[in-house]
Motif scaffolding. Structure first.
Motif, short mmCIF file in Angstrom:
data_model
loop_
_atom_site.label_atom_id
_atom_site.label_comp_id
_atom_site.label_asym_id
_atom_site.label_seq_id
_atom_site.Cartn_x
_atom_site.Cartn_y
_atom_site.Cartn_z
N ILE A 71 0.85 -1.19 0.00
CA ILE A 71 0.00 0.00 0.00
C ILE A 71 0.89 1.25 0.00
O ILE A 71 1.81 1.38 0.81
CB ILE A 71 -0.94 0.01 1.22
CG1 ILE A 71 -1.87 -1.21 1.19
CG2 ILE A 71 -1.76 1.30 1.27
CD1 ILE A 71 -2.77 -1.28 -0.01
N ARG A 72 0.60 2.16 -0.91
CA ARG A 72 1.38 3.38 -1.05
C ARG A 72 0.55 4.64 -0.83
O ARG A 72 1.05 5.75 -0.99
CB ARG A 72 2.03 3.42 -2.45
CG ARG A 72 3.01 2.29 -2.70
CD ARG A 72 4.23 2.42 -1.79
NE ARG A 72 5.19 1.34 -1.98
CZ ARG A 72 5.25 0.23 -1.22
NH1 ARG A 72 4.39 0.08 -0.21
NH2 ARG A 72 6.16 -0.69 -1.44
N GLU A 89 5.20 9.03 8.72
CA GLU A 89 6.56 8.66 9.09
C GLU A 89 6.79 7.16 8.97
O GLU A 89 7.83 6.71 8.49
CB GLU A 89 6.85 9.13 10.52
CG GLU A 89 6.88 10.65 10.64
CD GLU A 89 6.82 11.14 12.07
OE1 GLU A 89 7.47 12.15 12.37
OE2 GLU A 89 6.13 10.51 12.90
N VAL A 90 5.79 6.38 9.40
CA VAL A 90 5.90 4.93 9.30
C VAL A 90 5.87 4.49 7.84
O VAL A 90 6.72 3.72 7.38
CB VAL A 90 4.78 4.24 10.10
CG1 VAL A 90 4.89 2.72 9.97
CG2 VAL A 90 4.82 4.65 11.56
N ALA A 91 4.88 4.99 7.10
CA ALA A 91 4.73 4.56 5.70
C ALA A 91 5.93 4.97 4.85
O ALA A 91 6.45 4.16 4.06
CB ALA A 91 3.45 5.14 5.12
N GLN A 96 9.40 5.28 0.27
CA GLN A 96 9.62 6.72 0.26
C GLN A 96 8.59 7.50 -0.55
O GLN A 96 8.39 8.69 -0.33
CB GLN A 96 11.03 7.01 -0.26
CG GLN A 96 12.13 6.49 0.65
CD GLN A 96 13.51 6.87 0.16
OE1 GLN A 96 13.67 7.46 -0.92
NE2 GLN A 96 14.53 6.55 0.94
N ASP A 97 7.91 6.82 -1.50
CA ASP A 97 6.95 7.51 -2.34
C ASP A 97 5.52 7.44 -1.81
O ASP A 97 4.57 7.77 -2.53
CB ASP A 97 7.00 6.96 -3.77
CG ASP A 97 6.69 5.47 -3.83
OD1 ASP A 97 6.77 4.79 -2.78
OD2 ASP A 97 6.37 4.98 -4.94
N GLU A 123 10.25 12.15 -2.21
CA GLU A 123 9.38 11.45 -3.16
C GLU A 123 7.93 11.36 -2.69
O GLU A 123 7.02 11.17 -3.48
CB GLU A 123 9.90 10.02 -3.40
CG GLU A 123 11.30 9.96 -3.97
CD GLU A 123 12.37 9.90 -2.88
OE1 GLU A 123 13.51 9.55 -3.21
OE2 GLU A 123 12.05 10.17 -1.71
N GLY A 124 7.72 11.45 -1.39
CA GLY A 124 6.39 11.24 -0.84
C GLY A 124 5.52 12.48 -0.85
O GLY A 124 5.96 13.58 -1.22
N VAL A 125 4.27 12.30 -0.44
CA VAL A 125 3.33 13.40 -0.29
C VAL A 125 2.67 13.26 1.08
O VAL A 125 2.22 12.18 1.46
CB VAL A 125 2.24 13.37 -1.38
CG1 VAL A 125 1.20 14.46 -1.13
CG2 VAL A 125 2.86 13.54 -2.76
#
Length: 269
Positions: A71-72, A89-91, A96-97, A123-125
């Motif tokens: 799951i992203r 923070e966990v995800a 990283q995305d 890379e993440g949001v």
């Protein structure tokens, strides 16, 4: 009538998110919240355990979904005050995305969200929506601006649905969101139950302070929210007893003493 949806931050009325922050060892609370928190812990000493275990469940569940199920995208509804090891923070430590959308409409929560709920990776949001969860259609519409609803989404209601006005409202809120996400999405949810009279009394006392009432419900009513979904092992269990294969090799939660808060992670077929 005072409520958690007021645009003004009230420091003369205890607030459930701030009390929860206090029980978890946080600093984002006022004297009135600490007084209410101490009084609550005298009535039900397990409430501090519930607060700590709820965050451990969030960490285990998000890590499991990101690491084991790929799951992203996460939609965390009823965020509460940021503390330690928040969803993003966990995800993002796993992928990283990862994209995380937080939802709340309490002014103090949103003020902290603007300052603290920020990306841990380029890379993440990480973003937030200012919305009352009694308006799930609006949440979905706003989340479409960030999340891809053609790909699985991890939907989270972490100890917040006791504030739903009625049981029918609780079912409607969850089902509306889950109907909008695609197959392969997951529901992660926990809430307090009526198994412990001490916890029921604590909630009744809190309502008398002027805070928005928190309604503990029968275990069966919370379990019914997962109808039609496929439970992840170990199923619907106490917060202290949830684990998932691959989440923690040293996990001994299944042997812990149960408390009056139940949870599960379940997949939409």
């Amino acid at each position: 009538m005072p409520d958690d949806f007021s645009p003004v931050i009230r420091t003369d009325i205890p607030h459930s998110a701030r009390i929860w922050n206090y029980w978890m060892g946080g600093k984002d609370n006022f004297d009135i919240d600490r007084v209410a928190g101490d009084a609550g812990a005298e009535v039900d000493p397990d409430i501090v355990t519930m607060a700590v275990e709820s965050r451990q469940f969030l960490v285990r569940a998000v890590r499991y979904l990101a690491a084991e199920e790929g799951i992203r995208q996460f939609l965390d509804i009823g965020t509460g005050l940021p503390t330690m090891q928040n969803t993003h923070e966990v995800a993002q430590s796993v992928a990283q995305d990862s994209k995380i959308v937080y939802v709340d409409n309490d002014p103090m929560v949103l003020a902290h969200a603007r300052a603290l709920l920020v990306n841990t990776t380029p890379e993440g949001v990480t973003t937030y929506i200012d919305c009352d969860y009694h308006q799930p259609e609006q949440i979905i519409a706003d989340a479409h601006n960030v999340l891809n609803f053609s790909q699985p989404i991890g939907v989270m209601f972490m100890g917040v649905l006791g504030h739903a006005r009625t049981y029918e409202d609780m079912r409607r809120i969850v089902s509306t969101v889950m109907d909008a996400v695609p197959s392969g999405s997951y529901l992660t949810l926990w809430d307090g139950t009526i198994d412990s009279q001490a916890y029921v009394t604590l909630c009744e006392n809190y309502a008398k302070t002027g805070g928005v009432p928190y309604i503990p419900r029968p275990r069966e009513e919370i379990r019914a929210v997962f109808d039609g979904l496929e439970m992840v092992s170990p199923g619907f269990v106490s917060l202290t007893q949830w684990w998932a294969d691959g989440t923690d090799e040293d996990d001994e939660a299944s042997e812990a003493r149960p408390i009056s808060a139940y949870c599960a992670v379940a997949r939409k077929p």
